[in-house]
Design a protein around this motif. Structure first.
Motif, PDB file in Angstrom:
ATOM      1  N   GLU A  63       0.890  -1.375   0.023  1.00 25.66           N
ATOM      2  CA  GLU A  63      -0.133   0.101   0.290  1.00 25.66           C
ATOM      3  C   GLU A  63       0.879   1.471   0.260  1.00 25.66           C
ATOM      4  O   GLU A  63       0.581   2.244  -0.935  1.00 25.66           O
ATOM      5  CB  GLU A  63      -0.884   0.047   1.236  1.00 25.66           C
ATOM      6  N   LEU A  64       1.986   1.019   0.671  1.00 23.95           N
ATOM      7  CA  LEU A  64       2.959   2.362   0.897  1.00 23.95           C
ATOM      8  C   LEU A  64       3.440   2.644  -0.421  1.00 23.95           C
ATOM      9  O   LEU A  64       4.064   3.786  -0.810  1.00 23.95           O
ATOM     10  CB  LEU A  64       3.942   2.135   1.765  1.00 23.95           C
ATOM     11  N   ALA A  65       3.461   1.740  -1.649  1.00 23.41           N
ATOM     12  CA  ALA A  65       4.103   2.085  -2.792  1.00 23.41           C
ATOM     13  C   ALA A  65       3.482   3.229  -3.450  1.00 23.41           C
ATOM     14  O   ALA A  65       4.088   4.119  -4.173  1.00 23.41           O
ATOM     15  CB  ALA A  65       3.739   0.940  -3.542  1.00 23.41           C
ATOM     16  N   ALA A  66       2.346   3.410  -3.147  1.00 25.38           N
ATOM     17  CA  ALA A  66       1.504   4.682  -3.286  1.00 25.38           C
ATOM     18  C   ALA A  66       1.987   5.946  -2.951  1.00 25.38           C
ATOM     19  O   ALA A  66       1.693   7.031  -3.569  1.00 25.38           O
ATOM     20  CB  ALA A  66      -0.252   4.647  -3.027  1.00 25.38           C
ATOM     21  N   ALA A  67       2.963   6.064  -1.895  1.00 28.59           N
ATOM     22  CA  ALA A  67       3.566   7.134  -1.411  1.00 28.59           C
ATOM     23  C   ALA A  67       5.006   6.946  -1.629  1.00 28.59           C
ATOM     24  O   ALA A  67       5.732   8.013  -1.060  1.00 28.59           O
ATOM     25  CB  ALA A  67       3.457   7.236   0.020  1.00 28.59           C
ATOM     26  N   SER A  68       5.523   6.273  -2.851  1.00 23.98           N
ATOM     27  CA  SER A  68       6.863   6.235  -2.984  1.00 23.98           C
ATOM     28  C   SER A  68       7.531   7.460  -3.505  1.00 23.98           C
ATOM     29  O   SER A  68       8.863   7.521  -3.511  1.00 23.98           O
ATOM     30  CB  SER A  68       7.244   4.952  -3.622  1.00 23.98           C
ATOM     31  N   SER A  69       6.815   8.490  -3.901  1.00 25.86           N
ATOM     32  CA  SER A  69       7.415   9.464  -4.405  1.00 25.86           C
ATOM     33  C   SER A  69       8.122  10.631  -3.352  1.00 25.86           C
ATOM     34  O   SER A  69       8.733  11.458  -3.553  1.00 25.86           O
ATOM     35  CB  SER A  69       6.438  10.391  -5.055  1.00 25.86           C
ATOM     36  N   VAL A  70       7.862  10.135  -2.110  1.00 25.81           N
ATOM     37  CA  VAL A  70       8.196  10.995  -0.988  1.00 25.81           C
ATOM     38  C   VAL A  70       8.974  10.125   0.002  1.00 25.81           C
ATOM     39  O   VAL A  70       8.810   8.879   0.123  1.00 25.81           O
ATOM     40  CB  VAL A  70       7.418  11.917  -0.395  1.00 25.81           C
TER      41      VAL A  70
END
Length: 249
Positions: A63-70
């Motif tokens: 799920e955290l892959a969706a926040a991988s930009s930060v």
């Protein structure tokens, strides 16, 4: 709000007590993407899984892959220890690019971050003392050990701007609202002591789902209870993460 809206600050989205189970697969990506869009970094304040299993940790990492930009920084909570395999949770998160702090520090855009889980024991005059049975002394020693971890992490920071992350609360003000009987199990004043010796801009913790969002240390440092159930209930008009801005060093 986009993180490009305030170019003079570093924006942190903080949240704890996500309590991921296998049934959360595919349900949290929008939430994490929203946090990543709003902030320059994501801070996760423990109880990231519900039972601390490898399966739950894998769901969380996906799920955290969706926040991988930060950048993502985390500390573990008591639920992440429930199955006796916190290292598995830590390893899976680390493999997913999350910096898991346990008495360590890191730096994001010139802002230093110190993290530890913390522990229970009570606040002020109500703090449990290391007197009597060995089990009591071990309990108090665990709180002291966690306070030393936090102090060690804070001592490593050399940045002008600093944040501290915990799961348990270092102050009584942010656990108010919980049943009086359980307050000593929600945090410890021993965690506040390092924060008085090493100044920070703010402290974030979770654990107290029915507590209070904002409090302060004795010397006036803001403390934020960012337990997701608390933010969801008390600020229904906002996304359930706390957005905190730090002036760029």
């Amino acid at each position: 709000m986009s993180r490009t809206a305030s170019p003079g600050v570093v924006r942190f989205a903080a949240v704890g007590d996500i309590h991921v189970t296998k049934d959360h697969a595919g349900t949290l990506r929008g939430f994490f993407a929203q946090a990543a869009e709003a902030a320059d970094a994501l801070l996760l304040c423990g109880d990231l899984t519900d039972y601390g299993t490898a399966e739950e940790a894998k769901v969380l990492a996906d799920e955290l892959a969706a926040a991988s930009s930060v950048p993502i920084v985390a500390v573990l909570g008591n639920h992440d220890f429930e199955s006796g395999t916190p290292d598995v949770v830590r390893q899976m998160l680390t493999k997913a690019g999350v910096r898991v702090l346990d008495g360590e520090a890191c730096e994001i855009e010139g802002v230093g971050i110190a993290g530890a889980k913390g522990f229970a024991g009570g606040f002020g005059r109500g703090s449990l003392g290391a007197w009597g049975e060995p089990a009591i002394k071990l309990f108090v020693q665990e709180a002291l050990n966690e306070a030393l971890k936090l102090e060690s992490a804070l001592a490593k920071l050399r940045t002008p701007r600093r944040l501290a992350m915990l799961h348990y609360s270092p102050v009584s003000s942010t656990v108010q609202g919980e049943p009086t009987e359980i307050l000593p199990f929600l945090g410890s004043s021993r965690l506040e002591e390092p924060l008085l010796r090493y100044p920070v801009d703010a402290v974030f913790h979770g654990h107290a789902h029915r507590g209070t969002v904002e409090g302060k240390t004795i010397n006036g440092v803001p403390v934020f209870n960012v337990a997701k159930p608390l933010l969801t209930r008390t600020r229904p008009e906002q996304p359930p993460f706390y957005l905190f801005e730090v002036p760029k060093p």
